[in-house]
Enzyme design. Structure first.
Site, PDB file in Angstrom:
ATOM      1  CB  SER A  75      -6.508  -0.199   0.446  1.00  0.00           C
ATOM      2  OG  SER A  75      -6.574   0.482  -0.792  1.00  0.00           O
ATOM      3  CD  GLU A  76      -9.508  -0.943  -3.839  1.00  0.00           C
ATOM      4  OE1 GLU A  76     -10.284  -1.850  -3.466  1.00  0.00           O
ATOM      5  OE2 GLU A  76      -9.846   0.245  -3.908  1.00  0.00           O
ATOM      6  CG  HIS A 110      -6.780   5.120 -10.677  1.00  0.00           C
ATOM      7  ND1 HIS A 110      -7.637   5.846  -9.876  1.00  0.00           N
ATOM      8  CD2 HIS A 110      -6.503   3.997  -9.980  1.00  0.00           C
ATOM      9  CE1 HIS A 110      -7.852   5.183  -8.740  1.00  0.00           C
ATOM     10  NE2 HIS A 110      -7.169   4.060  -8.797  1.00  0.00           N
ATOM     11  CG  HIS A 130      -7.378  -1.041  -9.608  1.00  0.00           C
ATOM     12  ND1 HIS A 130      -8.312  -0.471 -10.435  1.00  0.00           N
ATOM     13  CD2 HIS A 130      -7.261  -0.205  -8.539  1.00  0.00           C
ATOM     14  CE1 HIS A 130      -8.747   0.663  -9.885  1.00  0.00           C
ATOM     15  NE2 HIS A 130      -8.111   0.841  -8.746  1.00  0.00           N
ATOM     16  CB  SER A 189      -0.912   0.005   1.235  1.00  0.00           C
ATOM     17  OG  SER A 189      -1.660   1.190   1.322  1.00  0.00           O
ATOM     18  N   GLY A 190       0.580   2.162  -0.944  1.00  0.00           N
ATOM     19  CA  GLY A 190       1.111   3.509  -0.883  1.00  0.00           C
ATOM     20  C   GLY A 190       2.582   3.719  -1.147  1.00  0.00           C
TER      21      GLY A 190
END
Length: 410
Positions: A298-299, A320, A318, A268-269
């Site tokens: 988080s996904e 964007h 995933h 994460s991140g």
């Protein structure tokens, strides 16, 4: 000064590496020894040490104490929004998380005695705004974009996410228009991101020169050959996503099925370009329990839901990515052009909206993927699958190319 220059030069290069011009731009950084800035007219592609100067102020001239970095830029679609006097709202979760709910236009003209108040108002709830500096004979506006961060990394990423959001807003006009997130949802996502999600990366970026024992320990970790190979593939394809522009910053995630019980996910991140094999997180598919101190994406539940529903799937990505995000912002299925029908069928379905990381998002997305190889995620982005990471990446790239091809024809 050398270390300050090194950090400034790094993020100047990050700005210059975008596939669009950032126009007349400037970096500012507040440190314990004062405020530093790039000189007016400095070339971000090859910033020289002499281009970085110390200002005669102790703090940045912005109303948010936690913000230690500012970027001024003139990116194409943000400039178009200024020109057309068109503020735009967050239609995707990355803008909501990274930037805030609305890109307002502040009146920063020298003739406006309340320019400072106008900018301060535009920054309320957001880490930036568009600043109007004047208009031409046609009444078209001009000026610059201001973005902020706790580090230069955050400020530059906010610039890239905002420019992408502006472009998506204009492109979505072709298919009926972008649908904004509810303001409360955008504010909630921004709060969670600022307080929790971005901590891992922010800690690293605000201490650019530190090299702790954790890094050395990480390098010494070894895994059995199959797992080591899978970890290295995740690193490789995470960097490919960045280099091909399919992800910005840390927004997106990858996983591979390790065996019947476990998957490996990106953490994460953390910036993809910094990741190593030992950073990948081993997660139990059924329980979502994970090994080690690093948190998985988080996904993780979204990836697990697809693996449980589809035994033939060996990797999930995933992102964007821009053109898929146009359909996500408009909350519409993506029609498939003739060239990609063999891979995706007639239509790539829209997964109903739900907040990031929720069970509803997992369920909606897994259902939208169905027996296909991808889906559009309302207000999020897209998901692509494959029997291995190479095929998942190819499907991810193909889905984005299909979106571009379809929009170009309108």
């Amino acid at each position: 000064m050398n270390e300050i220059y090194r950090v400034m030069e790094k993020y100047a290069r990050m700005m210059a590496s975008q596939d669009y011009s950032t126009g007349v731009s400037k970096l500012m950084l507040e440190t314990s020894s004062g405020v530093y800035a790039t000189a007016d007219g400095a070339d971000m592609r090859c910033l020289k040490e002499s281009d970085v100067e110390k200002l005669n102020i102790d703090k940045l001239p912005i109303p948010k104490d936690e913000m230690k970095a500012v970027v001024y830029s003139q990116t194409p679609y943000c400039h178009l929004a200024l020109k057309k006097a068109r503020p735009f709202k967050a239609c995707l979760d990355d803008m909501a998380q990274v930037f805030g709910h609305t890109a307002y236009i502040a009146d920063g003209r020298s003739s406006n005695v309340s320019a400072g108040k106008s900018i301060g108002k535009a920054l309320k709830g957001n880490v930036g705004c568009l600043v109007l500096r004047g208009t031409d004979k046609k009444g078209d506006g001009n000026g610059y974009t201001l973005t902020m961060g706790r580090s230069l990394y955050e400020a530059v990423v906010a610039m890239t996410v905002l420019e992408k959001s502006a472009e998506i807003t204009f492109l979505a006009d072709k298919i009926g228009g972008a649908i904004p997130l509810a303001r409360w949802e955008a504010r909630l996502m921004r709060y969670i991101y600022a307080k929790k999600y971005s901590k891992a990366e922010e800690k690293v970026k605000t201490a650019e020169i530190e090299k702790g024992a954790e890094a050395e320990a990480k390098k010494q970790e070894t895994f059995e050959p199959h797992e080591q190979n899978m970890r290295e593939l995740l690193v490789e394809y995470g960097k490919k996503l960045v280099r091909t522009g399919l992800v910005q910053g840390t927004w997106g995630n990858l996983s591979v099925r390790l065996d019947e019980k476990y998957m490996l996910t990106t953490p994460s991140g953390l910036d993809y370009m910094r990741l190593e094999a030992a950073d990948m997180v081993k997660v139990e598919i059924d329980t979502l329990k994970y090994d080690g101190n690093k948190k998985p994406t988080s996904e993780k539940g979204l990836h697990a839901a697809i693996y449980k529903k589809r035994p033939d799937i060996g990797a999930v990505i995933h992102t964007h990515s821009k053109y898929c995000s146009v359909f996500a912002a408009a909350c519409k299925d993506m029609p498939v052009t003739e060239r990609f029908k063999e891979t995706f069928g007639e239509t790539v379905k829209l997964a109903g909206y739900a907040l990031p990381g929720t069970k509803a998002l997992m369920k909606n997305t897994a259902e939208a993927v169905g027996d296909g190889m991808g889906a559009i995620m309302a207000h999020h982005g897209m998901i692509a699958c494959g029997n291995d990471i190479e095929k998942a990446f190819a499907n991810c790239a193909a889905l984005e190319e299909n979106g571009k091809e379809y929009l170009d024809r309108l």
